[in-house]
Design a protein around this motif. Structure first.
Motif, PDB file in Angstrom:
ATOM      1  N   ALA A  64      45.544   5.431 -24.612  1.00  0.00           N
ATOM      2  CA  ALA A  64      46.663   4.734 -25.265  1.00  0.00           C
ATOM      3  C   ALA A  64      46.144   3.546 -26.072  1.00  0.00           C
ATOM      4  N   ARG A  65      45.197   2.811 -25.511  1.00  0.00           N
ATOM      5  CA  ARG A  65      44.633   1.669 -26.246  1.00  0.00           C
ATOM      6  C   ARG A  65      43.878   2.158 -27.482  1.00  0.00           C
ATOM      7  N   TYR A  66      43.148   3.274 -27.296  1.00  0.00           N
ATOM      8  CA  TYR A  66      42.392   3.836 -28.419  1.00  0.00           C
ATOM      9  C   TYR A  66      43.343   4.233 -29.544  1.00  0.00           C
ATOM     10  N   LEU A  67      44.526   4.750 -29.164  1.00  0.00           N
ATOM     11  CA  LEU A  67      45.499   5.176 -30.167  1.00  0.00           C
ATOM     12  C   LEU A  67      46.304   4.004 -30.720  1.00  0.00           C
ATOM     13  N   GLY A  68      46.044   2.796 -30.179  1.00  0.00           N
ATOM     14  CA  GLY A  68      46.701   1.610 -30.715  1.00  0.00           C
ATOM     15  C   GLY A  68      48.068   1.307 -30.113  1.00  0.00           C
ATOM     16  N   TYR A  69      48.443   1.954 -29.031  1.00  0.00           N
ATOM     17  CA  TYR A  69      49.716   1.615 -28.376  1.00  0.00           C
ATOM     18  C   TYR A  69      49.511   0.350 -27.554  1.00  0.00           C
ATOM     19  N   ASP A  70      50.590  -0.429 -27.357  1.00  0.00           N
ATOM     20  CA  ASP A  70      50.419  -1.603 -26.498  1.00  0.00           C
ATOM     21  C   ASP A  70      51.386  -1.616 -25.315  1.00  0.00           C
TER      22      ASP A  70
END
Lengths: 349, 293
Positions: A173-179
């Motif tokens: 999720a972090r890699y995909l830019g979600y927070d």
């Protein structure tokens, strides 16, 4: 079981001329590195209680082991994101903080965490904290990695590992830019799942215990993985394999966790259990645990005298603000959904 | 029917004395747990645990979500490969022991050597394969020493092949034992008769020895398939990211997912598959016997 154990220890006590007659065995379900001799030996000398430790590979193991019944364990040490689940499931008894020596020295941000203190009761006592960052082989990974992207880089196909845990979702999720890591929408979870399945051909092995990751790194099976910061690097480098491993915190942030001690419901060893919690807040307990794991103490007052200044700096003593640089684990809003997604990733071809 | 009348004639007391323990054992440790498992498979997962219920949602999930049937099919594929490989290795080995080795002592010794690994912990034997097949393992070191490769080959470990190799090694004795027994029991005069009637050795093997040892092959294959189908150690130790088998799914439903109802439904499905297999195997065995009669 318990009764027979007690009879056995009673019999032993008689043989040992009474000195062991009061000895009780405290069963702890905990993490690798949490029950080294540097803790168990002085604890037994100080209290007469012995420790037998079993280990988990992830936070999801605690409830599973307790649900199996048999009242085997007296103390468990889950991370704070799992405390509420265990409380709700009725697996634990509340703790009287007044019975825990040095309780006042613990960072209040941890001790008074709403997951640990709810409904007017204290359910868990902080034990130790730390992060999950990335471990890698500087001689095999080109340049200085600074991003989670290294875990998804085809250049390292077959040399990547990941923790076999629902937290793999947080990494993707972090890699995909979600927070909103702990409350991902269905679409986001689908994207995370697709990303992790796409990563599978690059992964050599998902590791299920710190010991397994140490082995994978030491035997040159993998060059990069997420890891419990401190522990694996210490273990691998101590083996002197002719190469070293290093750790880094990616720009997408590392994860933060805080493990806490909980009292298993109806334990007959309550006395020893409370002595254990007190011991683990003592200078001896906090310093030994920090030394054996490479993690950070939760009781800055306790380590004041037993830790040198350099180590204090490394272990963020007195720097509770360090948590702001981490993604502190929380229980996912839809825990079942997260576990199902992670299982689907593992089951995929 | 005659059995019943025999029973009627005897007094119940000695009968109970003899069979109460095994029957009670089976009831307490087999029948009752199965019933509990089947009952729980209709319960509902409800955070944080699960609640009694009667609904078919768990079974529906097993057959609609690809993550479950994919793994069941993969498990069947791996178990089939292991079974075929174990027979291809085990049958010639048993044949060699029975027909090629001439002295009884030598035969007994070699048979023991096949069986001896069973005395070593299964976990240890599986773990050993990790040290053989690994990047820094014995196989790669040997190939490097022989000058056949410069870089270690990573394909040996952490994939489905390494699982098949490991499981085959573990289960070969389970094929050798029943095949050995069935080959030994073939009356030698049948083989001599076949030869006297002008059959070539291969013809004798195909038309006499193989049919008469089919029972051993079927029982060896059945045991191997069922054990390989339920294995969860090889995927954990030598399997890679694509190696999840059905027993690992079960483990995670009873473990991390804390979803005993879904886990029980899956276990029930596995139980039905294995029972169907045993039924087929028993039918095959009987059909084989009739054909020979």
């Amino acid at each position: 079981m318990k009764a027979r154990k007690r009879i056995a220890s009673l019999a032993l006590g008689v043989v040992a001329m009474g000195s062991a007659a009061t000895a009780q065995e405290l069963s702890i379900l905990t993490w690798e590195g949490y029950a080294p001799e540097s803790i168990t030996k002085p604890f037994t000398e100080a209290t007469g209680c012995t420790i037998s430790a079993s280990y988990v590979g992830s936070n999801d193991d605690f409830a599973a082991k307790l649900a199996a019944g048999g009242s085997v364990y007296d103390i468990i040490t889950p991370s704070s994101d799992t405390v509420q689940l265990l409380t709700l499931a009725g697996f634990v008894d509340p703790i009287d903080p007044a019975m825990v020596e040095n309780y006042a020295g613990i960072y209040p941000e941890f001790a008074q965490n709403p997951a640990l203190v709810s409904d007017g009761s204290t359910w868990a006592v902080p034990l130790v904290w730390g992060s999950v960052s990335l471990i890698y082989r500087p001689d095999q990974i080109s340049g200085t990695p600074d991003s989670i992207a290294v875990l998804f880089d085809p250049a390292y196909a077959g040399k990547i590992s990941m923790w076999d845990d629902k937290s793999a979702i947080y990494w993707a999720a972090r890699y995909l830019g979600y927070d909103n890591f702990f409350d991902l929408t269905d679409e986001q979870l689908e994207a995370v799942k697709a990303k992790l399945i796409e990563q599978k051909p690059l992964v050599r092995k998902y590791w299920a215990s710190a010991g397994e990751l140490t082995e994978l790194m030491a035997n040159q099976e993998v060059y990069v993985s997420n890891a419990w910061t401190g522990l694996t690097s210490k273990e691998v480098n101590a083996l002197n394999k002719g190469f070293t491993v290093a750790e880094f915190s990616p720009k997408e942030k590392s994860e933060g966790w805080m493990d806490a001690m909980m009292l298993v419901k109806g334990t007959p060893n309550q006395d020893c259990a409370m002595k254990y919690m007190s011991f683990m807040q003592s200078p001896e307990g906090q310093c030994a645990l920090a030394a054996s794991t490479g993690y950070f103490p939760v009781n800055p007052a306790a380590v004041e005298a037993c830790m040198d200044e350099q180590t204090k700096k490394e272990r963020q003593v007195g720097n509770i603000d360090f948590v702001k640089s981490l993604v502190m684990w929380q229980q996912p809003v839809r825990l079942d959904k997260y576990i199902e997604v992670w299982n689907a990733v593992k089951a995929a071809p | 029917m005659s059995e019943q009348s025999t029973l009627m004639r005897r007094s119940a007391l000695p009968f109970l004395g003899l069979f109460a323990l095994p029957l009670g054992w089976a009831l307490l440790f087999l029948i009752v747990p199965y019933m509990i498992m089947i009952a729980i498979s209709f319960w509902t997962r409800q955070f944080p645990l699960f609640v009694p219920d009667f609904q078919f949602g768990n079974y529906l999930q097993l057959f609609s979500d690809p993550q479950y049937y994919t793994v069941i099919l993969r498990t069947a594929k791996i178990a089939t490969m292991v079974t075929v490989a174990a027979i291809c290795l085990g049958y010639p080995l048993a044949y060699f022991l029975v027909f090629v080795i001439k002295t009884e002592r030598m035969r007994a010794l070699l048979y023991m050597l096949v069986i001896v690994p069973l005395w070593v912990s299964y976990l240890l034997r599986t773990y050993t394969w990790k040290t053989i097949l690994g990047t820094d393992g014995a196989l790669n070191s040997a190939l490097k020493w022989l000058g056949l490769i410069d870089q270690p080959i990573s394909l040996f470990l952490y994939n489905q092949w390494s699982m098949v190799i490991t499981l085959t090694y573990i289960f070969v004795p389970f094929v050798v034992m029943p095949v050995f027994a069935s080959l030994e029991n073939i009356p030698r005069n049948l083989i001599e008769a076949s030869e006297d009637l002008g059959m070539r050795p291969f013809g004798t093997f195909l038309r006499v020895i193989l049919p008469l040892s089919a029972g051993g092959v079927i029982s060896g294959a059945t045991v191997t398939f069922c054990l390989a189908f339920g294995d969860f150690v090889a995927p954990v130790l030598v399997g890679g990211p694509d190696g999840t088998m059905v027993a690992n799914l079960l483990q995670s439903q009873f473990g991390a997912a804390l979803n005993w109802p879904l886990g029980s439904a899956l276990a029930t499905v596995v139980l039905l598959i294995v029972m169907a297999l045993l039924w087929v195997s028993a039918r095959l065995d009987r059909a084989g016997r009739v054909a020979l009669g």
